[in-house]
Write a protein that holds these residues in place. Structure first.
Motif, PDB file in Angstrom:
ATOM      1  N   PRO A  83       6.801 -34.642  98.919  1.00  0.00           N
ATOM      2  CA  PRO A  83       8.423 -35.035  98.442  1.00  0.00           C
ATOM      3  C   PRO A  83       8.685 -33.201  99.054  1.00  0.00           C
ATOM      4  O   PRO A  83       8.453 -31.908  98.800  1.00  0.00           O
ATOM      5  CB  PRO A  83       8.784 -34.901  97.113  1.00  0.00           C
ATOM      6  CG  PRO A  83       7.367 -34.945  96.721  1.00  0.00           C
ATOM      7  CD  PRO A  83       6.543 -34.285  97.333  1.00  0.00           C
ATOM      8  N   ASP A  84       9.883 -33.566  99.530  1.00  0.00           N
ATOM      9  CA  ASP A  84      10.420 -31.955  99.506  1.00  0.00           C
ATOM     10  C   ASP A  84      10.760 -31.779  98.996  1.00  0.00           C
ATOM     11  O   ASP A  84      11.255 -32.517  97.497  1.00  0.00           O
ATOM     12  CB  ASP A  84      12.119 -32.712 100.679  1.00  0.00           C
ATOM     13  CG  ASP A  84      12.281 -33.859 101.561  1.00  0.00           C
ATOM     14  OD1 ASP A  84      11.674 -33.953 102.203  1.00  0.00           O
ATOM     15  OD2 ASP A  84      13.567 -34.225 102.322  1.00  0.00           O
ATOM     16  N   GLY A  85      11.046 -30.020  98.935  1.00  0.00           N
ATOM     17  CA  GLY A  85      11.143 -29.598  98.002  1.00  0.00           C
ATOM     18  C   GLY A  85       9.590 -28.674  97.165  1.00  0.00           C
ATOM     19  O   GLY A  85       9.319 -28.101  96.480  1.00  0.00           O
ATOM     20  N   THR A  86       8.689 -29.448  98.268  1.00  0.00           N
ATOM     21  CA  THR A  86       7.837 -29.490  97.582  1.00  0.00           C
ATOM     22  C   THR A  86       6.324 -28.534  98.346  1.00  0.00           C
ATOM     23  O   THR A  86       6.737 -29.228  99.854  1.00  0.00           O
ATOM     24  CB  THR A  86       6.774 -30.306  96.689  1.00  0.00           C
ATOM     25  OG1 THR A  86       6.493 -31.419  97.316  1.00  0.00           O
ATOM     26  CG2 THR A  86       7.863 -30.233  95.383  1.00  0.00           C
ATOM     27  N   VAL A 162       6.471 -26.740  93.606  1.00  0.00           N
ATOM     28  CA  VAL A 162       7.646 -26.721  94.275  1.00  0.00           C
ATOM     29  C   VAL A 162       7.943 -25.246  95.103  1.00  0.00           C
ATOM     30  O   VAL A 162       7.151 -24.360  94.457  1.00  0.00           O
ATOM     31  CB  VAL A 162       8.622 -27.007  92.817  1.00  0.00           C
ATOM     32  CG1 VAL A 162      10.120 -26.669  92.538  1.00  0.00           C
ATOM     33  CG2 VAL A 162       7.816 -27.790  92.092  1.00  0.00           C
ATOM     34  N   LYS A 163       9.378 -25.761  95.772  1.00  0.00           N
ATOM     35  CA  LYS A 163       9.171 -24.451  96.545  1.00  0.00           C
ATOM     36  C   LYS A 163      10.514 -23.435  95.565  1.00  0.00           C
ATOM     37  O   LYS A 163      11.152 -24.354  95.188  1.00  0.00           O
ATOM     38  CB  LYS A 163      10.108 -25.128  97.443  1.00  0.00           C
ATOM     39  CG  LYS A 163       8.920 -25.424  98.424  1.00  0.00           C
ATOM     40  CD  LYS A 163       9.229 -25.688 100.758  1.00  0.00           C
ATOM     41  CE  LYS A 163       9.073 -26.816 100.861  1.00  0.00           C
ATOM     42  NZ  LYS A 163       9.993 -27.008 102.348  1.00  0.00           N
TER      43      LYS A 163
END
Lengths: 163, 898
Positions: A83-86, A162-163
């Protein structure tokens, strides 16, 4: 002959039968869960709910698919997005059915085994293959070589940061 | 420097090279972001059909984390062998040290700042002597209006500061006037996150050394603070000799004739090319100095005066400087201004840049030259957003300059199907961009169509980031991203087109940067079906088919049904037919056009039928018995379940044959006596489908005479019947006198259609029994009578034979146009041997003998009964041979007068 009409004296009789029942073949029921992986005081991994995370936390996604139908399913591909953000954590996708997971770096359009490569055109105008880094991975895919019989399930997992 | 965190990874941030272009802190996922994830699976059944199954969606919310970084750091030892910054100063001089503070968390935060004094400080200063300022313009100089964050030893807060951004600080204090050369001060900054007090950046000790010598200040400005690619940054390094002795110059190795104070800057580079920014303009003071350039590829190790400086500029120069003409006197100011051009391709970000000044002091005990480092300037290269979107792999499609007119088209699509378009977006801006995808309101798809955006796996919808608008995620400058535009055509879609989805890609960095592409379905075909007569081949026979049948039979129409639409469909089967008929459909599983026993399960629909497939059904038409001959239309219809307004019909006909048929039933038998009569009642039915008059005839095995009557005892010769109608007839056999007992009479009664010839027969068998009973009937008054006259009938009986007769029944009928007088039937005088006579009545022509007459019965006047049709007398006893009576049985009737 299309849409012709008959005299009004004729009687229209319409009989409707129930549609053919569904559920006569395989059906896959999928569940996904997310767990945050933390280290315990004795340096063991502990999975806790991942409702809330901090940047740099590790989240493990687990996919469970069960064949709730009445016949075997074949040619199964399980797909887990990053997912976005990871960012995918390298080498955390579990194997399945004796086969290694495949990875996509183009949004799930194509999949490759590791090492994942992509092509760029260098300054000389020549195509050059480069190895993708984990942060480029967008999807993980598992291709099952064997069938999944009715009532059976399969579980795979992978981890992201997680970013 | 010490980074403290309670948990998580420890990030060691080493000294940044301030000579390179810096970037904002690595972007963390912003606090409050919802991370969504959903798995999918594709699979097949054993016959190769493909399915997709999606999982539940799991969501995770990102919590805030806090952090800070204060730069530059010191070396960490005590006192630091490598201070964060170094500067010399004379007693009484106010010094300024420039720092940067960066919010390294993922949420806005404020920070508490206070100064630190290291124990190695020999200068007599206290915390109350130190002030920390917010250097708003980052020029390294305290300007009017720039606020003090901490003063008088009291901690102070700065912020809130947006995550990932940097602010500039100045640490200032006055060297005590009583300080003597050699004294030092190690002063640092301690910063604590307000959001998380465990997040601390401390130490950052700089070194101030007291001298009695030349002391140069050096500050650097860069303008504008925000610059667009292609524009110019003007840097100025300036300062003065604030010491108490002359500052001597350095002598250039490459140009030995030049000696002076050297002001220089290593030019920032463009990270995307590695090339330094171009120098376009220079100016130095005091006048008389020389502008210097350091050619591309020159080493920058060692003292700057040893570098390969040139007085001529060239492309790619990596440093620029200004050397004064000789020494710099006490109080002498200097400045060096130069312009750098930001390349048009420059990525957005911060250009960090410091300047330096090299001079030779008057203390032979210190190494030469002395290098004074300016503050770090941070120039923001503005984000320039540019987005292109186009067909798969061609984001730049379309006509310049707008590139909005590109179209990809699917020429034909069908109702109840989906069409996937792949679109590609490209970030032509200079910063990573989260490109939003929306559907332009000018899109022309009709209501009922749905348009969704998916990632390239075809299952996962595009994420929405923090703005709830679908996006393709973060796209780096120059990079592309593909996604799917999925058009779901409703099952009830009508024929039409072209329909266009105008897809807009919009920069999140700059909402005014957008581009369009068009995904078109040129034509949509609705659900479609073709039903026709079975032809045993691909396709249907749409010609009319007529089948012949007799009434009461079934006729089968084999039919073909073809899904001429574009998606799987199930068809409801219906029919139009004549009243009284019925139609039943069956699945012609083997497609042979014949209704086979295994196929006898009725169906109401057939399907699902894959697009383009042909299936077969049998329509069985039941024709009712008695249906009149003729041609009857029957129409069979298949109606789409996807779109119930779509159907097709095949109109056929059934020809019902002319079918003449008659029955006469039952066969009967009875006994009679010579000279008597016997009656048989039969039912004649027109079982054909045309009306007719059926003639009555007979064949007597003994040549006896027969007569025919209706139930009203009227003589008849025929009956006329419509199809399906019945009528009873009475056959009377007259037995000649003297016929021997035991004689058997076989009468074949035949009905024959006058028009159609249809015929049927019944057989009456009469057996002559023993005895010779003679009946003599009389009436009083005799002759013609007027209506209202009562007639008295009497039947005398006698046994003219020799043997006794038993079981005697005497029958008589009420004549037409007369009515029986109630209670008038009499038994007369019993003949010898007859012991009793019972009187019985019939109201149905003698079929039954249970009727009880009544006065006024059947609407007759009082005293009469119109219902009585027959009377019989049942004699008990044996009528001896030769016996009889002249006062026989009788009754009275009245000629109807009304």
């Amino acid at each position: 002959m299309k849409r012709s009409l008959l005299a009004a004296v004729l009687v229209l009789v319409l009989t409707v039968c129930a549609s053919a029942a569904y559920g006569q073949g395989p059906e896959l029921f999928g569940e996904m869960s997310a767990r945050k992986i933390v280290m315990s005081e004795d340096n063991r991994e502990v999975a806790v709910p991942a409702d809330q995370v901090f940047p740099l936390d590790c989240v493990e996604y687990t996919l469970r698919y069960e064949n709730t139908g009445s016949a075997s399913a074949t040619g199964i591909n399980l797909i887990g997005p990053i997912p976005d953000g990871t960012v995918y954590l390298d080498k955390t996708a579990t194997g399945i059915d004796g086969a290694d997971p495949l990875f996509s770096i183009d949004g799930g359009k194509t999949y490759q085994e590791v090492p994942i490569t992509y092509t760029v055109v260098n300054e000389n105008g020549e195509e050059e293959a480069r190895e993708a880094t984990p942060d480029m991975i967008t999807h993980v895919q598992w291709h099952m070589e064997s069938d999944l019989d009715a009532g059976q399930d399969v579980v795979v997992s992978y981890r992201v940061q997680v970013k | 420097m010490m980074k403290l965190r309670i948990s998580g990874l420890v990030v060691v941030a080493l000294m940044l090279s301030l000579l390179l272009i810096g970037t904002t802190a690595q972007a963390q996922t912003p606090a409050g972001t919802t991370i969504r994830n959903q798995a999918s699976a594709t699979f097949e059944d054993l016959i190769g059909n493909t399915y997709t199954a999606t999982s539940n969606e799991v969501t995770t919310i990102v919590l805030p984390v806090y952090g800070l970084s204060i730069l530059p750091d010191d070396s960490g030892d005590d006192p630091p062998s490598v201070p964060a910054l170094t500067q010399t100063a004379i007693p009484g001089q106010t010094v300024y040290f420039s720092y940067n503070l960066t919010n390294t968390g993922n949420d806005a935060d404020s920070y508490t700042l206070l100064p630190l004094i290291h124990a190695g400080t020999s200068m007599l200063i206290g915390l109350g002597d130190i002030t920390i300022y917010h250097d708003l313009n980052g020029n390294g100089v305290l300007d009017g209006g720039e606020p003090a964050i901490s003063a008088g030893g009291v901690p102070g807060n700065i912020g809130p500061i947006v995550a990932g951004t940097t602010v500039n600080l100045l640490v200032s204090y006055q060297v005590p006037a009583a300080a003597v050369a050699g004294m030092v001060a190690y002063v640092g900054i301690d910063g604590t996150s307000v959001g998380d007090v465990a997040q601390i950046d401390t130490r950052n000790y700089h070194l101030a050394t007291v001298v009695s010598d030349a002391t140069l200040t050096a500050a650097k400005t860069g303008l504008p603070a925000n610059v667009d690619p292609g524009n110019t940054i003007t840097y100025t390094i300036s300062g003065a000799n604030v010491g108490n002795d002359v500052a001597h110059g350095v002598t250039l190795t490459s140009i030995p004739a030049l000696t002076g104070v050297l002001v220089y800057d290593i030019i920032p580079t463009d990270p995307s090319t590695g090339l330094p920014l171009g120098v376009t303009s220079t100016a130095g003071a005091p006048a008389g100095g020389t502008v210097l350039y350091l050619p591309f590829g020159s080493p920058t190790a060692g003292s700057p005066e040893t570098w390969a400086w040139s007085s001529s500029s060239a492309a790619g120069d990596i440093a620029v400087g200004y050397i004064t003409n000789g020494d710099m006197a006490v109080g002498q100011n200097y400045s060096f201004t130069y312009d750098l051009t930001v390349p048009v391709t420059m990525l957005a970000g911060i250009i960090n840049n410091i300047g330096n000044v090299a001079f030779v002091d008057n203390n032979p005990g210190t190494p030469d030259p002395t290098i004074v480092v300016t503050n770090n300037t941070q120039i923001d290269v503005n984000v320039v957003a540019a987005v292109l979107i186009g067909p798969n792999g061609a984001p730049g499609a379309g006509a310049p300059p707008a590139y909005n007119d590109d179209v990809q088209a699917v020429p034909l699509a069908y109702a109840n199907t989906t069409v996937d378009f792949i679109n590609t977006v490209r970030n032509d801006g200079n910063a990573a961009d989260e490109i939003n995808i929306t559907l332009d309101p000018l899109s022309t798809f009709p209501a009922g169509y749905t348009i969704q955006f998916f990632r390239m796996d075809g299952v996962t919808p595009l994420g929405t980031g923090g703005d709830a608008i679908p996006d393709v995620g973060t796209v780096n400058p120059g990079a592309t991203a593909d996604f799917i535009v999925r058009v779901q055509i409703p099952s009830d879609a009508a024929a039409g087109g072209p329909y266009q989805a105008i897809v807009q890609a919009t920069s999140v960095n700059d909402g005014t940067a957008w581009n369009l592409t068009t995904d078109e379905i040129t034509a949509v075909n609705p659900a479609s079906v073709d039903i026709g007569n079975y032809d045993g081949l691909a396709g249907t026979n749409n010609g009319l088919v007529n089948l012949f049948t007799d009434p009461g039979l079934n006729v089968d129409f084999p039919l073909d049904v073809i899904n001429t639409g574009g998606s799987s469909d199930t068809y409801t089967l219906s029919s139009l037919f004549a009243a009284g008929w019925s139609v039943t459909f069956y699945n012609d599983l083997d497609g042979n056009g014949v209704l086979d026993p295994p196929e006898l399960a009725p169906i109401g629909n057939i399907g699902p039928v894959i697009a383009g497939d042909e299936v077969h059904v049998i329509a069985r038409v039941a024709v009712p018995a008695g249906e009149v001959p003729g041609v009857f239309p029957v129409t069979f219809r298949a109606t789409s379940s996807n779109n119930p307004v779509i159907f097709d019909e095949i109109a056929n006909t059934v020809t019902v044959n002319t079918a003449a048929s008659v029955t006469i039933v039952p066969d009967l038998s009875g006994t009679g006596t010579a000279g008597g009569t016997i009656r048989y009642q039969h039912t004649v039915t027109n079982t054909g489908n045309v009306n007719d008059t059926f003639m009555l005839s007979h064949v007597s095995s003994n040549g006896w005479s027969y007569a025919y009557f209706d139930l009203l005892n009227n003589p008849i010769v025929s009956v006329t019947l419509n199809p399906g109608v019945s009528e009873d007839v009475v056959v009377q056999v007259s037995i000649p006198g003297g016929v021997a007992v035991g004689t058997v009479e076989t009468g074949t009664i035949t009905v024959t259609g006058n028009g159609t010839g249809a015929t049927d027969s019944a057989i009456d068998v009469t057996t002559i029994v023993a005895g010779n009973l003679v009946l003599t009937k009389s009436v009083n008054p005799v002759g013609n009578q007027v209506p209202g006259t009562e007639l008295t009938y009497r039947t005398d009986y006698a046994n003219v034979g020799l043997a006794g007769i038993t079981t005697i029944y005497i029958y008589d009928a009420i004549p037409a146009w007369t009515q029986y007088r109630h209670l008038s039937a009499t038994t007369g005088t019993l003949a010898p041997g007859i012991t009793a006579i019972a009187i019985e009545f019939s109201d149905n022509g003698g079929a039954t003998w249970v009727y009880g007459p009544s006065s006024g019965g059947g609407g007759a006047p009082a005293g009469f009964d119109a219902n009585v049709t027959n009377v019989r007398w049942v004699l008990t006893g044996t009528l001896a041979g030769g016996g009889g009576t002249a006062d026989g049985v009788g009754f009275i009737v009245r000629i109807i007068a009304e």
